[in-house]
Design an enzyme around this catalytic site. Structure first.
Site, PDB file in Angstrom:
ATOM      1  N   ASN A 166       0.812  -1.224   0.000  1.00 10.78           N
ATOM      2  CA  ASN A 166       0.000   0.000   0.000  1.00 10.78           C
ATOM      3  C   ASN A 166       0.843   1.271   0.000  1.00 10.78           C
ATOM      4  OD1 ASN A 166       0.754  -0.704   2.665  1.00 10.78           O
ATOM      5  ND2 ASN A 166      -0.896   0.527   3.525  1.00 10.78           N
ATOM      6  N   LYS A 189      12.706  -6.890   1.214  1.00  9.96           N
ATOM      7  CA  LYS A 189      11.828  -7.733   0.407  1.00  9.96           C
ATOM      8  C   LYS A 189      10.536  -6.957   0.192  1.00  9.96           C
ATOM      9  CE  LYS A 189       8.792 -10.326   0.064  1.00  9.96           C
ATOM     10  NZ  LYS A 189       7.559 -10.244  -0.823  1.00  9.96           N
ATOM     11  N   GLY A 242       2.375  -5.408   7.731  1.00 13.81           N
ATOM     12  CA  GLY A 242       1.456  -6.279   7.017  1.00 13.81           C
ATOM     13  C   GLY A 242       0.326  -6.730   7.914  1.00 13.81           C
ATOM     14  N   SER A 243      -0.248  -7.870   7.597  1.00 14.01           N
ATOM     15  CA  SER A 243      -1.415  -8.371   8.310  1.00 14.01           C
ATOM     16  C   SER A 243      -1.034  -8.966   9.657  1.00 14.01           C
ATOM     17  CB  SER A 243      -2.124  -9.437   7.473  1.00 14.01           C
ATOM     18  OG  SER A 243      -1.343 -10.616   7.406  1.00 14.01           O
ATOM     19  N   VAL A 244      -2.029  -9.077  10.535  1.00 12.96           N
ATOM     20  CA  VAL A 244      -1.803  -9.678  11.846  1.00 12.96           C
ATOM     21  C   VAL A 244      -1.354 -11.130  11.699  1.00 12.96           C
ATOM     22  CG1 VAL A 244      -2.888 -10.341  14.018  1.00 12.96           C
ATOM     23  CG2 VAL A 244      -3.453  -8.142  12.973  1.00 12.96           C
ATOM     24  N   THR A 246       0.156 -12.710   9.244  1.00 15.54           N
ATOM     25  CA  THR A 246       1.529 -12.845   8.764  1.00 15.54           C
ATOM     26  C   THR A 246       2.513 -12.356   9.810  1.00 15.54           C
ATOM     27  OG1 THR A 246       0.724 -12.507   6.501  1.00 15.54           O
ATOM     28  CG2 THR A 246       3.091 -12.328   6.862  1.00 15.54           C
ATOM     29  N   GLU A 264       4.322  -3.558  12.475  1.00 14.92           N
ATOM     30  CA  GLU A 264       3.241  -2.586  12.241  1.00 14.92           C
ATOM     31  C   GLU A 264       2.167  -3.346  11.494  1.00 14.92           C
ATOM     32  OE1 GLU A 264       0.655  -0.473  10.790  1.00 14.92           O
ATOM     33  OE2 GLU A 264       2.130   0.394   9.422  1.00 14.92           O
ATOM     34  N   CYS A 298      -3.171   1.229   6.853  1.00 14.02           N
ATOM     35  CA  CYS A 298      -3.307   0.565   8.152  1.00 14.02           C
ATOM     36  C   CYS A 298      -3.962   1.478   9.175  1.00 14.02           C
ATOM     37  CB  CYS A 298      -1.938   0.126   8.663  1.00 14.02           C
ATOM     38  SG  CYS A 298      -1.117  -1.107   7.637  1.00 14.02           S
ATOM     39  N   GLU A 398     -10.740  -5.798   9.883  1.00 18.63           N
ATOM     40  CA  GLU A 398     -10.105  -4.811   9.010  1.00 18.63           C
ATOM     41  C   GLU A 398     -10.456  -5.117   7.557  1.00 18.63           C
ATOM     42  OE1 GLU A 398      -5.825  -2.595   8.629  1.00 18.63           O
ATOM     43  OE2 GLU A 398      -5.801  -4.784   8.770  1.00 18.63           O
ATOM     44  N   GLU A 475       8.100   3.444  14.567  1.00 14.85           N
ATOM     45  CA  GLU A 475       8.856   3.953  13.431  1.00 14.85           C
ATOM     46  C   GLU A 475       8.619   5.450  13.336  1.00 14.85           C
ATOM     47  OE1 GLU A 475       9.174   1.007  10.005  1.00 14.85           O
ATOM     48  OE2 GLU A 475       7.163   0.601  10.774  1.00 14.85           O
TER      49      GLU A 475
END
Length: 494
Positions: A166, A189, A242-244, A246, A264, A298, A398, A475
């Protein structure tokens, strides 16, 4: 080539020339060891516009080896020199903003204006952390005797950065800029649907003066490239967005090596509007809190938690504004661009269809659509779901798209309960003219950042991150460099 020429050429040919297409390792572009390739799609047309290397564990091993050698050199580079290099990177990003923004818009689906904002914001990130590079001092400690004691701040080593689709540029830079300022090396990555700007910025950093091997990029899937990267014992810190689900997998993967981790993750952030708030300001704030970047943020304000007295006037304004938004290809710079992938569009559609099947009132939108000029692309209409209960799936899950859920409250305690009523705790906004109410809510809402009367207030100087299932670590801001340095205590017996 001017930005208009770049856009015209793309719409004529369906491609961009000079796009990087291989991994960036040890200062040069290199193909995958197995020669595998992946296709890259333009979300605004749903067609392929390029391809790139599909990395494997072998490519990751090559990149981490390069980063290990690069770290040995970069950690000993004088801080003032690191500062100058990062400042030059910022200058180059601004000089090449047209090219970077076009690629960012084309790769992600976002509007050109949003892409420009990401590029210039990323240049500012390099400047900000350039200013920190030569100020990472330790402290002198008084032990109350004749011994001398002091602390040093040292870089942690090789860092890994798993970047989402995103915000491919700004999420990349908010991780590698503080890492580089602190003396670390990096292996990146990028997301498999948005590989290009990471490769371009890695090459730009070489031109800015970063030594070969300090920043490396391996493209490909999470399973084939991301997993071996985070599991590599030579990596000493992983920064993941990313997602929870992952993120939990990344935590499990780094645990055997006791690797540092910044996560995050998801959000279901509330915009809380009290009865004394200005209706126009709330409507405008809520509009862009959820429909910026097609809701694929997010920290998007995906829940409007509004006082009953303000509900009708705000929703009337907000629905009118939402219906007036123009959709279309990001390079045509409409109000809202495409959803990043066909898979994600299907997920958003499923969420809204489930809400419709439950009898949820849909005030506007609610359908997948296409670019009205071409009939192509992956788009979803700006959507508002009204009158949702605290446990409705559209509130608890989400959606990560242009879908706003509306909740109504009667008093401050109910507003607080609703605001804190999900498993996420990333961001929040409070709209009120009463400073006491604003401060009470800002303190009591569980979130990493709270803004008052402007949902997107703040900036890179402030820390960003979440609590609970929104992750941990921070961050941006000076706090953003903490993950990439560690304190060492030294005592001299005299």
């Amino acid at each position: 080539m001017s930005v208009n020429a770049l856009i015209s050429n793309y719409f004529t040919t369906g491609a961009l020339s000079d796009l990087p297409s291989d991994h960036f390792i040890d200062g040069v572009f290199v193909p995958s060891e197995r020669g595998n390739r992946m296709e890259s799609f333009d979300p605004g047309t749903a067609t392929v516009f390029g391809d790139f290397a599909a990395g494997t564990a072998a490519d990751v091993d090559h990149a981490v080896s390069s980063a290990s050698a690069g770290f040995a050199l970069w950690r000993d580079t004088p801080p003032a020199r690191r500062c100058a290099i990062l400042m030059e990177a910022a200058r180059l990003m601004r000089a090449e903003a047209d090219w970077l923004a076009v690629v960012e818009s084309l790769d992600s689906g976002k509007t050109l204006t949003e892409a420009y904002g990401d590029i210039h914001g990323s240049a500012r990130l390099f400047e900000y952390y350039a200013g920190a590079a030569d100020k990472l001092d330790g402290r002198s400690v008084n032990l109350g005797n004749d011994n001398a004691a002091f602390t040093l701040r040292e870089p942690v080593g090789v860092t890994a950065h798993i970047v989402p689709w995103n915000y491919p540029t700004s999420t990349l830079v908010r991780g590698i800029a503080p890492a580089l300022a602190g003396g670390c090396s990096a292996v990146v990555k990028p997301a498999e649907t948005t590989p290009y700007t990471a490769l371009m910025i890695a090459e730009l950093l070489i031109r800015a003066g970063v030594p070969a091997g300090v920043v490396n990029v391996v493209t490909g899937t999470g399973q084939e490239a991301g997993a071996p990267l985070v599991q590599d014992p030579r990596v000493r810190h992983v920064t993941f967005t990313g997602s929870v689900a992952t993120g939990v997998g990344v935590m499990q993967a780094v645990a055997p090596n006791v690797t540092g981790l910044t996560l995050e993750l998801g959000g279901k952030s509330p915009l809380v509007a009290f009865a004394d708030a200005d209706a126009e300001a709330v409507a405008e704030g809520a509009l862009w809190a959820i429909f910026s970047n097609a809701g694929q943020i997010c920290s998007a304000g995906s829940r409007l938690v509004i006082h009953r007295d303000l509900h009708a006037p705000v929703l009337e304004l907000l629905v009118k504004k939402a219906k007036a938004l123009t959709l279309g290809h990001g390079l045509r710079n409409t109000d809202m661009g495409a959803v990043n992938s066909e898979r994600h569009l299907a997920a958003i559609t499923a969420h809204v269809e489930h809400a419709r099947s439950r009898g949820v009132e849909i005030l506007c939108g609610g359908q997948a659509t296409s670019d009205p000029e071409t009939g192509k692309g992956w788009f979803f209409e700006p959507t508002i779901l009204d009158g949702l209960s605290a446990q409705d799936p559209a509130i608890q899950q989400e959606i990560f798209g242009p879908v706003l859920g509306v909740q109504v409250f009667e008093d401050e305690e109910e507003a607080l309960a609703l605001a804190n009523g999900t498993e996420f705790a990333l961001a929040a906004g409070v709209y009120t003219k009463d400073i006491a109410t604003a401060l009470r809510m800002a303190r009591r809402i569980d979130a990493g950042q709270v803004t008052v009367n402007d949902y997107w207030a703040g900036g890179i100087e402030l820390p960003f991150g979440g609590n609970r299932k929104s992750g941990f670590g921070r961050e941006k801001g000076l706090e953003g460099i903490d993950a990439y340095t560690r304190a060492k205590a030294i005592t001299l017996a005299v």
